[in-house]
Design an enzyme around this catalytic site. Sequence first.
Site, PDB file in Angstrom:
ATOM      1  CB  SER A 111       4.984 -12.473 -11.058  1.00  0.00           C
ATOM      2  OG  SER A 111       4.220 -11.424 -11.632  1.00  0.00           O
ATOM      3  CG  ASN A 165       3.654  -4.343  -1.127  1.00  0.00           C
ATOM      4  OD1 ASN A 165       2.824  -3.694  -0.490  1.00  0.00           O
ATOM      5  ND2 ASN A 165       4.205  -3.894  -2.248  1.00  0.00           N
ATOM      6  CD  GLU A 186       2.555  -1.142  -7.259  1.00  0.00           C
ATOM      7  OE1 GLU A 186       2.142  -1.028  -6.091  1.00  0.00           O
ATOM      8  OE2 GLU A 186       2.632  -2.248  -7.849  1.00  0.00           O
ATOM      9  CE  LYS A 233       2.067  -4.679  -5.015  1.00  0.00           C
ATOM     10  NZ  LYS A 233       2.339  -4.727  -6.441  1.00  0.00           N
ATOM     11  CG  HIS A 291       6.579  -0.965  -4.605  1.00  0.00           C
ATOM     12  ND1 HIS A 291       5.846  -0.786  -5.751  1.00  0.00           N
ATOM     13  CD2 HIS A 291       6.565  -2.295  -4.343  1.00  0.00           C
ATOM     14  CE1 HIS A 291       5.413  -1.975  -6.159  1.00  0.00           C
ATOM     15  NE2 HIS A 291       5.835  -2.902  -5.330  1.00  0.00           N
ATOM     16  CD  GLU A 304       9.139  -5.635  -5.565  1.00  0.00           C
ATOM     17  OE1 GLU A 304       8.551  -6.630  -5.128  1.00  0.00           O
ATOM     18  OE2 GLU A 304       8.625  -4.502  -5.592  1.00  0.00           O
ATOM     19  N   GLY A 357       3.026  -7.938 -10.690  1.00  0.00           N
ATOM     20  CA  GLY A 357       1.594  -8.099 -10.951  1.00  0.00           C
ATOM     21  C   GLY A 357       1.258  -8.596 -12.349  1.00  0.00           C
TER      22      GLY A 357
HETATM   23  P1  PGA Z   1       3.412  -9.076  -7.152  1.00  0.00           P
HETATM   24  O1  PGA Z   1       3.926  -7.705  -6.502  1.00  0.00           O
HETATM   25  O2  PGA Z   1       3.905 -10.196  -6.302  1.00  0.00           O
HETATM   26  O3  PGA Z   1       1.907  -8.960  -7.135  1.00  0.00           O
HETATM   27  O4  PGA Z   1       3.960  -9.120  -8.540  1.00  0.00           O
HETATM   28  C1  PGA Z   1       5.197  -7.609  -5.920  1.00  0.00           C
HETATM   29  C2  PGA Z   1       5.409  -6.218  -5.381  1.00  0.00           C
HETATM   30  O5  PGA Z   1       4.944  -5.257  -6.005  1.00  0.00           O
HETATM   31  O6  PGA Z   1       6.054  -6.039  -4.324  1.00  0.00           O
END
Ligand code: PGA
Length: 254
Positions: A215, A12, A101, A14, A99, A169, A175
Amino acid sequence: MTRSIKPLVAGNWKMNGLKADLAIAAEVARGYDAALKPAVDLAICPPASLLFTATAALIGSRIATGGQDCSTQGSGAFTGEISAAMLADAGASFCIVGHSERRTLHGETNATVKAKAEAAQKALLVPIVCVGETRVEREAGKALAVVKKQLRGSVPDGATAATLIVAYEPVWAIGTGLTPTAADVAEMHEAIRAELSRLLGKQTAAGVRLLYGGSVKPSNAAELMNVANVDGALVGGASLKAEEFLAIARACAI
Ligand code: PGA
């Protein structure tokens, strides 16, 4: 891992990536060798602006592409939105929906996420439905209940193993460099499979890919991917580095 399920590692990106960053996708394609291909599927979800060119650049590599979000609507006066059919037309095979976000920053409810997942399915994209608890919810002992409720509200009725992927997640792991323990991931993924059994029937639920995201790095991928009912990873930050993304893919290919 679930022995009968071929794992998927999806990147992803983003809101990252300009044309020059397609070099990352090309490097991933070069590293996705004959040993990896039968063992793990790969997908890259670039920003929508790069979807068409990324898909074209990956032709012949067997690496799929996906969108990061789609509209609940098919077409029309929805300025700024992108429909699932447009993503499919640009070459996507998957679409991330719900997601955290999107849920947090854009106020998406379970009902919105379900409508987006259904829109994706209608366009023959496989939705990657994201669920996960916040830190406060985990500390309050509510993680399992929160995720089950998200599943009940977000998973399209009548989904099959071929038309649905679920990504767990934990919001606090995205992140941050933090990850749940293997035992916590095992407990959650087992609960997700059980909830999907109630929603879709045991046989269907047994075949749905359950990804872990948050992560995921080369250093923790093997441990996370070894957990029962973890059928791959949804990777954010590390998917922007070809070598790290490939290392995660190799950890999945066991
Ligand atoms: P990350 O993000 O691997 O940077 O923690 C995962 C995601 O948001 O899908």
